[in-house]
Design a protein around this motif. Structure first.
Motif, mmCIF file in Angstrom:
data_model
loop_
_atom_site.group_PDB
_atom_site.id
_atom_site.type_symbol
_atom_site.label_atom_id
_atom_site.label_comp_id
_atom_site.label_asym_id
_atom_site.label_seq_id
_atom_site.Cartn_x
_atom_site.Cartn_y
_atom_site.Cartn_z
ATOM 1 N N SER A 136 3.645 -5.745 -12.625
ATOM 2 C CA SER A 136 2.942 -4.928 -11.640
ATOM 3 C C SER A 136 1.678 -4.351 -12.262
ATOM 4 C CB SER A 136 3.834 -3.796 -11.125
ATOM 5 O OG SER A 136 4.146 -2.881 -12.165
ATOM 6 N N ASP A 137 0.753 -3.992 -11.393
ATOM 7 C CA ASP A 137 -0.499 -3.367 -11.831
ATOM 8 C C ASP A 137 -0.879 -2.318 -10.789
ATOM 9 O OD1 ASP A 137 -2.766 -2.806 -13.278
ATOM 10 O OD2 ASP A 137 -3.896 -4.530 -12.545
ATOM 11 N N PHE A 138 0.044 -1.392 -10.562
ATOM 12 C CA PHE A 138 -0.160 -0.360 -9.553
ATOM 13 C C PHE A 138 -1.188 0.668 -10.001
ATOM 14 C CE2 PHE A 138 4.286 -1.644 -8.542
ATOM 15 C CZ PHE A 138 4.098 -1.998 -7.217
ATOM 16 N N ILE A 139 -1.839 1.274 -9.031
ATOM 17 C CA ILE A 139 -2.750 2.382 -9.287
ATOM 18 C C ILE A 139 -1.953 3.680 -9.160
ATOM 19 C CG2 ILE A 139 -4.763 3.613 -8.395
ATOM 20 C CD1 ILE A 139 -5.538 0.674 -7.305
ATOM 21 N N LEU A 198 -8.426 -0.151 -6.291
ATOM 22 C CA LEU A 198 -7.723 -1.310 -5.722
ATOM 23 C C LEU A 198 -8.724 -2.418 -5.400
ATOM 24 C CD1 LEU A 198 -5.156 -2.674 -4.582
ATOM 25 C CD2 LEU A 198 -5.703 -1.605 -2.381
ATOM 26 N N PHE A 199 -9.855 -2.056 -4.797
ATOM 27 C CA PHE A 199 -10.876 -3.053 -4.476
ATOM 28 C C PHE A 199 -11.399 -3.719 -5.747
ATOM 29 C CE2 PHE A 199 -10.949 -1.128 -0.301
ATOM 30 C CZ PHE A 199 -11.317 -2.182 0.525
ATOM 31 N N LEU A 223 0.567 -5.291 -6.626
ATOM 32 C CA LEU A 223 -0.493 -4.285 -6.572
ATOM 33 C C LEU A 223 -0.151 -3.239 -5.511
ATOM 34 C CD1 LEU A 223 -3.648 -6.620 -6.546
ATOM 35 C CD2 LEU A 223 -2.560 -5.560 -8.537
ATOM 36 N N GLY A 224 -0.841 -2.103 -5.588
ATOM 37 C CA GLY A 224 -0.641 -1.049 -4.609
ATOM 38 C C GLY A 224 -0.796 0.305 -5.257
ATOM 39 N N LEU A 282 0.809 -1.213 0.000
ATOM 40 C CA LEU A 282 0.000 0.000 0.000
ATOM 41 C C LEU A 282 0.847 1.270 0.000
ATOM 42 C CD1 LEU A 282 -2.699 -1.137 2.567
ATOM 43 C CD2 LEU A 282 -2.992 -0.912 0.097
ATOM 44 N N ASN A 283 2.034 1.209 0.559
ATOM 45 C CA ASN A 283 2.872 2.405 0.674
ATOM 46 C C ASN A 283 4.310 2.083 0.266
ATOM 47 O OD1 ASN A 283 3.263 5.094 1.207
ATOM 48 N ND2 ASN A 283 3.365 4.876 3.428
#
Length: 310
Positions: A78-81, A117-118, A56-57, A7-8
């Motif tokens: 990766s599939d980061f937002i 993310l959800f 993710l993150g 997340l961070n």
């Protein structure tokens, strides 16, 4: 597929100085830059062990793009937002006579970005493994892991949680497949002092009773202890080596355990590979390589503890 959540995330800027003098100019004798974050570390070691994952993150700004580019160079998906407000943090880790850390704040995450993310997690199915690792940014609800597990509770997804105290305790009612506290975190959760393997088993088993299917406790120089969903208790030793880097050792153990379980569907084998992976990172300047993990495997001995829960 294995999905890891960080997340961070951060860029970890690790520097060595002969002496750190405040109020004056300091010269660095050695420096390294790494993409940081517990979930990212898990993805890195899984990749070394031949298992693909998707990280993710949340990322933001030029620092976030550096993480994406670095993972891509290593062959990690990766599939980061991408977050609009702020930039992915930089953590400065200074090593001289003492270790000093200055950790960045990280970007602000909006409700819209959180929903994205959800949405990604909602697409997972029973063939997937989800790894929730590390702290939750102060800008987000501290019960976020619990909310994620509540959303997917009927999907039969294997969820692995590596977090501290309440972040971990709050998810137990959703029966995570694996949790991995260390011995100090176990003491903190129950406000006790562990003085023996029997003590560790006693309180690790309490986490089993509270909902966790498997409990893996890392114990530093004393090895690692596993209580399985069928209440078998296994204890691993630690191979010989000089500890150079404790950062990422627990994440490497999670990655090794996951890879070992997927390889053989056997908890004893999973513990063995997890212990070797954690030690290989602890004995290295960076995260463990497959060659080093393989070289330590023969030194790992796993013992089944009989009648210790009776």
């Amino acid at each position: 597929m294995i999905y890891t959540v960080t997340l961070n995330p951060s860029i970890d800027y690790v520097i060595k100085l002969d002496t750190l003098m405040t109020g004056s100019v300091n010269r660095v004798s050695e420096e390294h830059v790494y993409p940081g974050g517990k979930g990212i570390n898990v993805s890195n070691v899984l990749n070394e062990l031949g298992h693909k994952s998707i990280a993710l993150g949340f990322i933001s700004g030029f620092t976030g793009q550096y993480i994406v580019d670095t993972l891509k160079e290593k062959g990690l998906e990766s599939d980061f937002i991408k977050v609009k407000d702020g930039f992915t943090r930089i953590n400065v880790k200074m090593k001289s006579e003492e270790e000093t850390e200055v950790n960045g704040k990280g970007p602000k995450i909006s409700e819209t970005e959180l929903r994205l993310l959800f949405d990604k997690i909602d697409n997972l199915n029973s063939d997937d493994i989800l790894v929730l690792a590390g702290s939750i940014p102060s800008a987000l609800d501290e019960r976020l892991y619990e909310s994620i597990m509540a959303k997917i509770k009927d999907k039969n997804i294997k969820v692995i949680v590596d977090a501290t105290k309440n972040l971990l305790l709050n998810v137990l009612k959703y029966e995570p497949f694996l949790i991995k506290p260390n011995n100090h975190e176990l003491e903190e959760m129950f406000n006790v002092k562990l003085t023996s393997n029997e003590d560790t088993v006693k309180y690790a088993y309490k986490l089993r009773e509270m909902g966790a299917k498997n409990v893996l406790v890392s114990m530093g120089k004393d090895g690692a202890l596993l209580i399985t969903e069928s209440n078998e208790v296994f204890l691993s030793n630690v191979p010989k080596g000089i500890v150079k880097n404790s950062v990422g050792a627990g994440d490497s153990m999670v990655a090794g355990f996951t890879a070992g379980y997927l390889n053989t569907n056997n908890y004893e084998d999973a513990l063995k590979l997890g212990a070797a992976s954690g030690s290989a990172t602890a004995f290295s300047n960076d995260l463990a390589t497959k060659d080093y993990i393989d070289s330590l495997l023969n030194e790992i001995k796993v013992e089944k503890l009989e009648n210790i829960l009776s």
